[in-house]
Design an enzyme around this catalytic site. Structure first.
Site, PDB file in Angstrom:
ATOM      1  N   HIS A   4       0.889  -1.167   0.000  1.00 16.29           N
ATOM      2  CA  HIS A   4       0.000   0.000   0.000  1.00 16.29           C
ATOM      3  C   HIS A   4       0.926   1.216   0.000  1.00 16.29           C
ATOM      4  O   HIS A   4       2.001   1.176   0.612  1.00 16.29           O
ATOM      5  CB  HIS A   4      -0.839   0.106   1.263  1.00 16.29           C
ATOM      6  CG  HIS A   4      -1.808  -1.005   1.519  1.00 16.29           C
ATOM      7  ND1 HIS A   4      -1.439  -2.200   2.050  1.00 16.29           N
ATOM      8  CD2 HIS A   4      -3.151  -1.065   1.347  1.00 16.29           C
ATOM      9  CE1 HIS A   4      -2.519  -2.968   2.191  1.00 16.29           C
ATOM     10  NE2 HIS A   4      -3.574  -2.317   1.768  1.00 16.29           N
ATOM     11  N   GLU A   6     -10.919  -6.666  -4.811  1.00 14.12           N
ATOM     12  CA  GLU A   6     -10.750  -7.723  -3.802  1.00 14.12           C
ATOM     13  C   GLU A   6     -11.991  -7.772  -2.918  1.00 14.12           C
ATOM     14  O   GLU A   6     -12.189  -6.918  -2.060  1.00 14.12           O
ATOM     15  CB  GLU A   6      -9.498  -7.423  -2.963  1.00 14.12           C
ATOM     16  CG  GLU A   6      -9.243  -8.476  -1.899  1.00 14.12           C
ATOM     17  CD  GLU A   6      -7.959  -8.210  -1.114  1.00 14.12           C
ATOM     18  OE1 GLU A   6      -7.006  -7.605  -1.668  1.00 14.12           O
ATOM     19  OE2 GLU A   6      -7.910  -8.607   0.058  1.00 14.12           O
ATOM     20  N   GLU A  33      -9.351 -13.513  -1.846  1.00 14.26           N
ATOM     21  CA  GLU A  33      -8.616 -13.798  -0.601  1.00 14.26           C
ATOM     22  C   GLU A  33      -9.368 -14.887   0.167  1.00 14.26           C
ATOM     23  O   GLU A  33     -10.565 -14.765   0.440  1.00 14.26           O
ATOM     24  CB  GLU A  33      -8.487 -12.528   0.246  1.00 14.26           C
ATOM     25  CG  GLU A  33      -7.834 -12.832   1.588  1.00 14.26           C
ATOM     26  CD  GLU A  33      -7.340 -11.604   2.333  1.00 14.26           C
ATOM     27  OE1 GLU A  33      -6.913 -10.616   1.680  1.00 14.26           O
ATOM     28  OE2 GLU A  33      -7.376 -11.630   3.573  1.00 14.26           O
ATOM     29  N   HIS A  38     -11.279 -13.897   3.307  1.00 11.67           N
ATOM     30  CA  HIS A  38     -12.478 -13.116   2.975  1.00 11.67           C
ATOM     31  C   HIS A  38     -13.590 -14.040   2.495  1.00 11.67           C
ATOM     32  O   HIS A  38     -14.766 -13.818   2.776  1.00 11.67           O
ATOM     33  CB  HIS A  38     -12.171 -12.086   1.888  1.00 11.67           C
ATOM     34  CG  HIS A  38     -11.189 -11.035   2.312  1.00 11.67           C
ATOM     35  ND1 HIS A  38     -10.715 -10.075   1.440  1.00 11.67           N
ATOM     36  CD2 HIS A  38     -10.581 -10.787   3.498  1.00 11.67           C
ATOM     37  CE1 HIS A  38      -9.874  -9.280   2.080  1.00 11.67           C
ATOM     38  NE2 HIS A  38      -9.766  -9.700   3.333  1.00 11.67           N
ATOM     39  N   ASP A  59      -5.103 -13.834  -2.817  1.00  9.96           N
ATOM     40  CA  ASP A  59      -4.464 -13.446  -1.562  1.00  9.96           C
ATOM     41  C   ASP A  59      -4.495 -14.705  -0.709  1.00  9.96           C
ATOM     42  O   ASP A  59      -5.518 -15.074  -0.123  1.00  9.96           O
ATOM     43  CB  ASP A  59      -5.196 -12.273  -0.891  1.00  9.96           C
ATOM     44  CG  ASP A  59      -4.566 -10.932  -1.271  1.00  9.96           C
ATOM     45  OD1 ASP A  59      -3.686 -10.926  -2.158  1.00  9.96           O
ATOM     46  OD2 ASP A  59      -4.944  -9.900  -0.681  1.00  9.96           O
ATOM     47  N   ASP A  86     -11.181 -11.661  10.376  1.00 11.08           N
ATOM     48  CA  ASP A  86     -10.144 -11.842   9.366  1.00 11.08           C
ATOM     49  C   ASP A  86      -8.800 -12.062  10.071  1.00 11.08           C
ATOM     50  O   ASP A  86      -8.085 -11.110  10.342  1.00 11.08           O
ATOM     51  CB  ASP A  86     -10.124 -10.552   8.520  1.00 11.08           C
ATOM     52  CG  ASP A  86      -9.433 -10.717   7.192  1.00 11.08           C
ATOM     53  OD1 ASP A  86      -9.220 -11.869   6.775  1.00 11.08           O
ATOM     54  OD2 ASP A  86      -9.129  -9.685   6.566  1.00 11.08           O
TER      55      ASP A  86
END
Ligand code: XUL
Ligand code: CO
Length: 394
Positions: free
Chosen positions: A60, A190, A226, A229, A254, A265
Site C-alpha cells: 500500500h 478484492e 482472498e 475473505h 491473496d 479476518d
C-alpha cells in the site's frame, strides 16, 4: 508459482491487537515513522525477498512511506522511498500489485470513493492516481482495489444507490487514468463481506461481478480472491475461486486462511494441504494465474516473535501451495474425479441434452419427452466416493 510478499503484514505488522501492545520488535526498527526508517525497512524487505528467492512483492502507498501534512508532502515522501525500491529491485524483482491505503486516517471514516463528503472522494482520487503511477513506475503487474471502508454501518443514514454510483464513477476514472499513463497492468477488485464496516459493498465474487457488469466495468477488472475473505462471506475459498473463474474474472489470490472458531479476518498463513489442493485445482482449471500470483496476505500470530518465524511462515506457505499443486496434478492425472463428474451429467451428452444446452429446447418439446419417458430414474451423486478420491490424493 508467482509468490509475493505483503509488505504491510511482513514489515508493518506489529502484533498489536485491540487488547494488547505490539509484540514484534524487529531489530531493524527504530520505533519511528520517519523517512529514514521507511528506507531502512525497504532494505530489510529486499534482503528478505532475496533470502527467500521470491521475486514479487505487494504494497500500500502508506505502508512504504510516511504520510505527510499535505498530499504534495505525502507524494514527495512516496517518491523518495519508491526511488530506493526501484534501485533495490534490480532487474528480477517487481511488484505483483500496488494499492492505496484509504482506510486508516480519520478522513476515511465514511469511506473513500463512497464517502458522503466530496472532498474525501477527491482526496481518494488523488491518492489512487499517485498509487497507480508509482505501481506503474516500479513495473507492477496489477493494481488492487480492496474496499477499505467502502460500505455502511446502517442503511438508515446511507444512500446506498448513490454510494455505489460514486464507486463506479471512481473506478471508471481509475481506468481512464491507467490508460492515460500507459499502465497495462490488470485492475483487480478484492471482495470482502464485512470488517471494518458491517457491510462492505464488494461482499463476495458474485456481488463484485454483478457490480462490474451493471456499471460497464466487467472488461476492465478482474478479481483478487482472498481465502479468509471467502470464509467470512460464508463461502469456501474454492467456491470464490470457481465463481471468479467461471465468470472469466480470476486474477489473483491473496493466499491466507482464517480460523473456523474465530469470526474475523485472522489472516493466517495457509498451512492446510487439503485447502491448498482445492485452491490449486481452480488455478489449474484457470490455466494458471499470471499475471496474477499468490500474495501472502498473512501475518504471524501475535505470539510468534522471532525473525526466523517470518521465514518459517513464508516457506511453509509456499510449500503448502506447492504440495497442493502436486496433489491437484495427481487428481487430474488419475482422472477418477473428472470421470465421476462426467458420468454425473452424461444424460446431457445426448441429442436432446445438446439441444437443451444450446438453448434450443422449448417447453413443448420437453413436455413431450417428459411424458414419453415417464418417471425419471435419478442416479446417485456419489459424494462419499468423491470425498474418498479427493482425500486419497493428499
Ligand atoms: C484487508 C486486505 C487488504 C488488501 C489490500 O482485509 O486483505 O490487505 O489485500 O488492501
Ligand atoms: Co487481501
Amino acid at each position: 508459482m508467482r509468490f509475493s510478499i505483503a509488505f504491510w503484514h511482513t514489515f508493518r505488522g506489529t502484533g498489536g491487537d485491540p487488547f494488547g501492545a505490539p509484540t514484534k520488535l524487529w531489530p531493524w526498527e527504530d520505533g519511528t515513522d520517519s523517512l529514514a526508517m521507511a528506507k531502512r525497512r525497504m532494505r530489510a524487505n529486499f534482503e528478505f525477498l532475496d533470502k527467500l528467492g521470491v521475486e514479487l512483492w505487494c504494497f500500500h502507498d502508506r505502508d512504504i512511506a510516511p504520510e505527510g501534512k499535505t498530499i504534495a508532502e505525502s507524494n514527495a515522501n512516496l517518491d523518495e522511498v519508491v526511488a530506493l525500491a526501484k534501485e533495490l529491485q534490480g532487474t528480477k524483482i517487481h511488484p505483483l500489485w500496488g494499492t492505496a491505503q484509504l482506510f486508516m486516517h480519520p478522513r476515511f471514516m465514511h469511506g473513500a470513493a463512497t464517502s458522503s463528503e466530496l472532498a474525501v472522494y477527491a482526496y481518494s482520487a488523488a491518492q489512487v492516481k499517485k498509487a497507480i503511477e508509482v505501481t506503474h513506475y516500479l513495473g507492477g503487474e496489477n493494481y488492487v482495489f480492496w474496499g477499505g471502508r467502502e460500505g455502511y454501518q446502517t442503511l438508515l443514514n446511507t444512500d446506498m444507490e448513490r454510494e455505489l454510483n460514486h464507486l463506479a464513477t471512481f473506478l471508471h476514472a481509475a481506468v481512464g487514468h491507467k490508460k492515460k499513463i500507459g499502465f497495462n497492468g490488470t485492475l483487480l477488485i478484492e471482495p470482502k463481506p464485512q470488517e471494518p464496516t458491517k457491510h462492505q459493498y464488494d461482499w463476495d465474487a458474485a456481488t463484485a461481478a454483478n457490480f462490474l457488469r451493471k456499471y460497464g466495468l466487467i472488461d476492465e477488472f478482474k478479481l483478487n480472491i482472498e481465502c479468509n475473505h471467502a470464509t467470512l462471506s460464508g463461502h469456501s475459498c474454492h467456491h470464490e475461486l470457481e465463481t471468479a473463474r467461471i465468470n472469466g474474472l480470476l486474477g489473483n489470490v491473496d493466499a491466507n486462511s482464517g480460523d473456523p472458531q474465530i469470526g474475523w479476518d485472522t489472516d493466517q498463513f495457509l498451512m492446510d494441504i487439503s485447502e491448498a489442493t482445492l485452491v490449486m485445482l481452480s488455478i489449474i482449471k484457470n490455466g494458471g494465474i499470471a499475471p496474477g500470483g499468490f500474495n501472502f496476505d498473512a501475518k504471524l500470530r501475535r505470539e510468534s516473535t522471532d525473525v526466523e518465524d517470518l521465514f518459517i511462515a513464508h516457506i511453509a506457505g509456499m510449500d503448502t501451495l506447492a504440495r497442493g499443486l502436486r496433489n491437484a496434478a495427481k487428481l487430474i492425472e488419475d482422472g477418477s474425479l473428472t470421470e465421476l463428474i462426467r458420468k454425473r451429467y452424461q444424460s446431457f451428452d445426448t441429442e436432446l441434452g445438446a439441444l437443451v444446452e444450446a438453448g434450443k429446447a422449448d417447453f413443448e418439446t420437453l413436455e413431450k419427452k417428459a411424458m414419453e419417458w415417464g418417471e425419471p430414474k435419478v442416479p446417485s451423486a456419489k459424494q462419499e466416493l468423491a470425498e474418498m478420491i479427493f482425500q486419497s490424493a493428499l
